[in-house]
Structure formats: C-alpha cells, structure tokens
Design an enzyme around this catalytic site. Structure first.
Site, short mmCIF file in Angstrom:
data_model
loop_
_atom_site.label_atom_id
_atom_site.label_comp_id
_atom_site.label_asym_id
_atom_site.label_seq_id
_atom_site.Cartn_x
_atom_site.Cartn_y
_atom_site.Cartn_z
N ASN A 1 2.66 44.64 -19.68
CA ASN A 1 2.33 43.16 -20.24
C ASN A 1 1.82 43.09 -21.35
OD1 ASN A 1 -0.46 44.86 -19.18
ND2 ASN A 1 -0.35 42.68 -17.81
N THR B 1 7.15 38.81 -24.76
CA THR B 1 8.52 38.34 -23.79
C THR B 1 8.89 37.24 -24.96
OG1 THR B 1 6.93 36.36 -23.56
CG2 THR B 1 7.24 38.31 -21.48
N GLY B 2 8.43 36.79 -26.05
CA GLY B 2 9.12 36.24 -26.94
C GLY B 2 8.60 35.21 -26.40
N THR C 1 -4.17 38.19 -15.26
CA THR C 1 -3.91 39.05 -14.88
C THR C 1 -4.38 39.37 -13.74
OG1 THR C 1 -2.68 41.49 -16.11
CG2 THR C 1 -5.44 40.11 -16.68
N GLY D 1 -5.57 39.78 -32.36
CA GLY D 1 -5.03 40.73 -33.48
C GLY D 1 -6.04 41.91 -32.98
N LYS D 2 -5.99 43.02 -31.55
CA LYS D 2 -6.55 43.73 -31.53
C LYS D 2 -5.34 44.96 -32.00
CE LYS D 2 -5.50 42.84 -27.29
NZ LYS D 2 -5.26 41.76 -26.82
N GLN E 1 -4.47 42.46 -23.09
CA GLN E 1 -5.12 41.26 -22.80
C GLN E 1 -6.37 40.52 -23.14
OE1 GLN E 1 -4.18 43.53 -19.61
NE2 GLN E 1 -2.36 42.91 -20.70
N LYS F 1 -4.20 45.12 -34.35
CA LYS F 1 -4.46 45.48 -36.06
C LYS F 1 -5.27 45.71 -36.50
CE LYS F 1 -5.65 43.15 -40.39
NZ LYS F 1 -5.54 42.43 -41.47
N VAL G 1 -7.26 38.32 -43.15
CA VAL G 1 -6.16 37.17 -43.33
C VAL G 1 -5.16 37.16 -43.77
CG1 VAL G 1 -8.92 35.90 -44.64
CG2 VAL G 1 -7.26 38.07 -46.08
N ASP H 1 -3.60 38.24 -27.56
CA ASP H 1 -3.06 38.30 -27.97
C ASP H 1 -4.00 37.83 -29.33
OD1 ASP H 1 -0.32 38.76 -27.45
OD2 ASP H 1 -0.32 36.13 -26.44
N GLY I 1 1.31 43.77 -25.51
CA GLY I 1 2.10 43.45 -26.80
C GLY I 1 1.10 44.07 -27.88
N HIS I 2 1.26 44.72 -28.46
CA HIS I 2 0.49 45.07 -29.72
C HIS I 2 0.51 45.06 -30.51
CE1 HIS I 2 -3.39 46.01 -26.74
NE2 HIS I 2 -3.11 44.72 -26.62
P1 GDP Z 1 -2.94 41.65 -30.02
O1 GDP Z 1 -1.88 41.62 -28.33
O2 GDP Z 1 -4.17 41.38 -29.16
O3 GDP Z 1 -2.71 43.27 -30.31
O4 GDP Z 1 -1.87 40.91 -31.14
P2 GDP Z 1 -1.09 40.65 -30.48
O5 GDP Z 1 0.07 41.75 -31.72
O6 GDP Z 1 0.07 40.20 -29.84
O7 GDP Z 1 -0.57 39.30 -31.67
C1 GDP Z 1 -1.37 38.58 -33.74
C2 GDP Z 1 0.46 38.38 -33.72
O8 GDP Z 1 -0.87 37.81 -35.36
C3 GDP Z 1 0.06 39.68 -35.08
O9 GDP Z 1 2.29 39.60 -34.63
C4 GDP Z 1 -0.42 40.33 -35.52
O10 GDP Z 1 0.71 41.37 -37.28
C5 GDP Z 1 -0.14 39.33 -36.71
N1 GDP Z 1 -1.57 39.05 -37.19
C6 GDP Z 1 -2.89 39.91 -36.77
N2 GDP Z 1 -3.84 39.39 -37.51
C7 GDP Z 1 -3.04 38.55 -38.69
C8 GDP Z 1 -3.66 38.04 -40.12
O11 GDP Z 1 -5.09 37.97 -39.78
N3 GDP Z 1 -3.05 36.88 -40.39
C9 GDP Z 1 -1.77 36.70 -39.76
N4 GDP Z 1 -1.58 35.72 -40.49
N5 GDP Z 1 -1.81 37.47 -38.39
C10 GDP Z 1 -2.15 38.41 -37.95
P1 IMO Z 2 -2.19 41.28 -25.30
O1 IMO Z 2 -2.81 42.88 -24.66
C1 IMO Z 2 -1.53 37.40 -24.03
C2 IMO Z 2 -0.56 36.58 -19.60
C3 IMO Z 2 0.78 36.06 -19.32
C4 IMO Z 2 0.55 35.40 -17.96
C5 IMO Z 2 -0.59 36.19 -17.27
C6 IMO Z 2 -0.81 37.58 -15.90
O2 IMO Z 2 -0.87 41.39 -25.99
O3 IMO Z 2 -2.35 40.39 -25.62
P2 IMO Z 2 0.52 39.19 -16.03
O4 IMO Z 2 2.19 40.41 -16.43
O5 IMO Z 2 -0.52 40.36 -16.42
O6 IMO Z 2 1.03 39.56 -14.52
O7 IMO Z 2 1.16 37.70 -16.38
O8 IMO Z 2 -1.32 36.89 -18.35
N1 IMO Z 2 -0.48 37.97 -20.49
C7 IMO Z 2 -0.44 38.03 -21.22
N2 IMO Z 2 -1.30 36.78 -22.19
N3 IMO Z 2 -1.52 38.87 -23.79
C8 IMO Z 2 -1.20 39.50 -23.34
O9 IMO Z 2 -1.40 40.57 -24.06
C9 IMO Z 2 -1.15 39.58 -21.65
N4 IMO Z 2 -1.28 40.06 -20.95
C10 IMO Z 2 -0.79 39.24 -20.09
O10 IMO Z 2 1.22 36.01 -19.68
O11 IMO Z 2 -0.28 34.16 -18.50
MG MG Z 3 -0.18 40.88 -27.78
#
Ligand code: GDP
Ligand code: IMO
Ligand code: MG
Length: 425
Positions: free
Chosen positions: A35, A297-298, A235, A12-13, A220, A15, A410, A10, A37-38
């Site tokens: 698993n 997963t929220g 994972t 910010g990949k 991940q 973005k 930012v 999570d 969520g981007h």
């Molecule tokens: P990923 O799994 O690495 O793609 O990251 P996620 O999308 O799960 O979580 C990153 C969250 O941060 C998302 O809701 C993005 O829209 C948000 N985000 C990304 N870059 C920025 C940033 O620079 N600032 C803020 N405030 N939010 C960001």
């Molecule tokens: P993105 O790509 C954050 C975490 C789960 C759990 C552990 C194992 O959005 O960055 P799994 O379902 O993979 O067997 O769970 O890994 N996990 C993540 N945490 N971002 C993810 O993906 C994740 N994918 C799995 O919360 O702790």
């Molecule tokens: Mg994510």
C-alpha cells in the site's frame, strides 16, 4: 533513527530516506506493505518503491523488509526485476522469515469488503493489507518461512483456503479460489525469494551492537495509525514510532532519534474526515502544483492547509526529536497561507483531535493567516536563501509542533534540501 510519516501518508518519506541513506549502513521497513508508495528522484530519474526499502539505490546499503511488513511476493518480485534491469545489486536485500505473506484471497477480500461498506467505504489501496493483518492476528497467517517448506505450506494453505472460500462464495457470491493454482504460484515465488529470506531481527540487532547506523523507514502516516489515526478510516498497522521496534526486532532503546516528516500543507488519499480539506481554487492549486496523485493507486489526493492540531498530536505521540517540512515550494505562489491552530466543535474550542470520525468531521478549523512569499524557493540550498516570509512560516510550524526543524525540502530532486543542522545518522 526512525523516519515517520506525520500526516496521512505521502509526506515525502521516500525522498528523505534516499537523501539520508548515503550516510547509513542499513535501511529497514517495519510495517505496512505494498500500500506504500515512496517516490525517489535519484540520478535524475524517478523511482517508486512499494516494498523494497527506499535506500536500495545506494550500493553500500543493506536493505531489510522486517517482520512487521506484510509481503506480496508477486509485487515484490516485479519491483526487484525492474531494479535488476538497471543493474541494482539485490543481494543486499533481506526479507524477514517472520513477515506475513499477502495471499490472493487477501487481495480479493480487500476489494470485496471495501465495496460492501457502501457509504462507509475506506477507499483502501486494494493491496490486501487489511485482510493480511487480520489473518496475522487471527493466527492463521502464512509467513515467509512457511513458504519454504512445500508440504507444510500446502497443509496450512488448504486449511485457511477452505475458510476463505466459504466467505468468498457464501458471503460475496464469487467463485472459489483454487488450492492447486495458489500453491504452485506461491511455491514458485518462494524459490525465487529463498536467497533473501533470513532472520533479519538478528541481522539488525548485530548491526546495532556493532554501532552500524540503521534507518527505519516508516510507511503511511501517524494519522492512519490503527490506534491513534482517524479510526476506522485508517490502515491496519501501527504506523507510529513505537512499531519501529516491534516491526524490526530492534529493542526500543536502540532507536535513538525519531524524525517526523510533514508536508508544508496536508493531503489525504481515501476516505475519512480531514478538517482543513479545501474544495476551492486553493485546493485545486495545491493538487496541481504539488502533483498530488497517489503513487500506488493514481488517485487524486485531497489537499488542505497545514493542520497543527493533528500535527502536534502526532509530534507528541511519536516523541519526535526533529522535524522535516517537505514541499515548501508548492506554497510559492499563494498570496495567503493558512495554518489551522485549533478546532471549533459546537461551542467548544479543541486543541487535540476528538476520537470519533463524526466529531472530527464536524470540527471547524480555526485559522491564522500568513502572507505568502510569492517567489520561487526551488533553488534555495541554505536557510538564508529562503525568503524571510517563508522562514517565518516555517518557524511558526516549528513553534506549533514544539519540535526543532532540521530539514526543509523545496523540490523532489536531490540537492533541493536545506539542512538546518547535521542529522547524525
Ligand atoms: P512518501 O509516501 O512519504 O514517500 O511520499 P510520496 O513519494 O508518495 O509523495 C511525495 C511526492 O512529492 C513524491 O512524488 C516526491 O517526489 C515529491 N516531493 C518530495 N519532496 C518534495 C518537495 O520538496 N517539493 C516537491 N515539489 N515535491 C516533492
Ligand atoms: P505511503 O507509505 C497515503 C490509505 C489508503 C486508505 C487507508 C487504508 O506512501 O505514505 P489500506 O490499503 O492501507 O488498507 O488503506 O490508508 N493509505 C495511504 N495513504 N499513503 C500511504 O502510504 C498509504 N497507505 C495506505 O488510501 O485511505
Ligand atoms: Mg506515498
């Protein structure tokens, strides 16, 4: 170029991929599954991708779900449907015929197995990922190509399901799953996905040979890697740069650049040690301002200060060429910002994480403190626009990670990105 999550996911990949995708020909996923969520903010709207590569919103980009991904066809079709509804052309999406399929028993066993761990629960995303990879390595997995041959598929499924149903009924006391139902359901998915199933490794190899640009989209983060992460709270796939080759079929030498994506602080969702986790008002503030709730997963993400010990471990492990620091804006209202530069473990000072979760959990972070800039960075578009204190903080991270900083984010929106130099993709 490979884009790697450099913390616990999570970062910010999504973005970064969406931003860079306007300059590339291909975006390919190579490990993980639903698993992931981007989130991507594109054209003012927010999208969440789980299996579809985050470059799909760019009309000229070919998107690939590589052999290293485990694919839940139902989830994938739902994702494709919602994209079709907004006129995204999905003829650009290809799925490897060698990718393993996530089956209903994988979903069920993921939940039952994690529940049975009690206090040692991993807190998985419950998308069947672990059990699907177990079957891959046990050599009883079903691959996308298998789904296309109805009779072969039935025979394979019958044999695996017999074994799975023994576990489901005898170990977990649950009702068995039906061969007929699964077979009919998955043959239906196969028919719908058939036009997308290809030998994607050949497609990518040809593209690379023709000098086309390819973004490899990691899922991940490196601290969730099955070898180098905080095992067993990880994972079930290899999330480090090395797996971009095996999970896509591209030779390692064709990966010319590895970009590591870090947040300006750190988060984790699920269980496992996290030395800089905050339980105070600062932690609350990071969660609130950063909207730190999981995309898949929220669940609320655990938040903490930037941990340069695991940060440097990851930068070395991946041989990072460059660094992206995301969500700098989330730190705008902190008077003091901390960076963990080492751990104390009883009478020892550690500069690399220990191997066991118990030892890592016992590590006390050693912090250095930085004055916050206390002003909004959300509208900064150049390095010069950033407050001096923010630039000093970023330079310190760069120094600790030993990698040049190329991108600072930012805000979630397009344009809320500062490039320190051109990323040649
Ligand atoms: P990923 O799994 O690495 O793609 O990251 P996620 O999308 O799960 O979580 C990153 C969250 O941060 C998302 O809701 C993005 O829209 C948000 N985000 C990304 N870059 C920025 C940033 O620079 N600032 C803020 N405030 N939010 C960001
Ligand atoms: P993105 O790509 C954050 C975490 C789960 C759990 C552990 C194992 O959005 O960055 P799994 O379902 O993979 O067997 O769970 O890994 N996990 C993540 N945490 N971002 C993810 O993906 C994740 N994918 C799995 O919360 O702790
Ligand atoms: Mg994510």
């Amino acid at each position: 170029m490979a884009i790697i999550g450099a913390q616990w996911g999570d970062e910010g990949k999504g973005k970064v991929i969406d931003e860079l995708a306007s300059h590339v020909d291909f975006v390919a996923r190579y490990q993980g599954g639903g698993n992931a969520g981007h989130r991507v903010v594109h054209g003012g709207e927010e999208f969440a991708f789980h299996l579809v590569p985050s470059g799909i919103l760019h009309p000229g980009v070919q998107c690939v779900i590589g052999n290293g991904v485990v694919v839940d066809p139902k989830g994938l079709l739902a994702e494709m449907e919602s994209l079709r509804a907004i006129d995204v052309d999905l003829s650009r999406l290809s799925i490897s015929d060698r990718a393993h399929v996530v089956m209903p028993y994988h979903f069920l066993l993921d939940r039952l197995e994690d529940e049975s761990r009690g206090m040692e629960k991993i807190g998985t995303a419950q998308r069947g990922i672990g059990p699907a990879y177990v079957d891959k390595y046990s050599r009883v997995g079903i691959r996308m190509a298998d789904l296309l041959d109805v009779d072969q598929f039935r025979a394979k499924l019958a044999s695996v399901l017999e074994q799975k149903n023994r576990m489901i009924t005898q170990i977990y006391g649950q009702p068995p799953l039906s061969l007929e139902e699964i077979h009919t359901e998955y043959v239906g998915y196969a028919q719908r996905l058939r036009p997308h199933i290809n030998d994607t490794q050949e497609m990518l190899q040809q593209a690379a040979a023709q000098g086309k640009s390819i973004l490899l989209e990691g899922a991940q983060g490196s601290l969730l890697d099955v070898d180098f992460g905080t095992y067993p709270f990880v994972t079930s796939s290899s999330t480090v740069a090395g797996s971009a080759a095996t999970g896509s079929g591209l030779p390692p030498r064709s990966i010319d650049h590895v970009l590591g994506v870090y947040k300006a602080y750190i988060t984790r969702v699920g269980n496992g040690p996290m030395p800089t986790e905050l339980f105070d008002e600062d932690g609350e503030q990071l969660t609130r301002v950063g909207h730190e709730f999981g995309t898949t997963t929220g669940r609320r993400r655990r938040c903490g200060w930037f941990d340069a010990v695991v940060g440097r471990f990851v930068s070395r492990l991946n041989g990072l060429d460059s660094l992206a620091i995301m969500k700098l804006d989330v730190l705008d209202s902190f008077e003091t910002i901390k960076i963990c530069t080492a751990y104390r473990l009883s009478d020892r000072t550690l500069t690399a994480p220990p191997a066991t979760p118990d030892e890592l959990a016992a590590c006390e972070p050693i912090y250095e403190e930085w004055p916050g800039w206390m002003t909004s960075t959300a509208n900064a578009t150049t390095w010069q626009d950033l407050p001096d204190l923010a630039r000093r903080y970023l330079r310190r991270l760069e120094e600790l990670l030993e990698i040049p900083l190329v991108l600072v984010s930012v805000g979630a929106g397009r344009g809320q990105t500062i490039y320190l130099r051109d990323l040649a993709v």
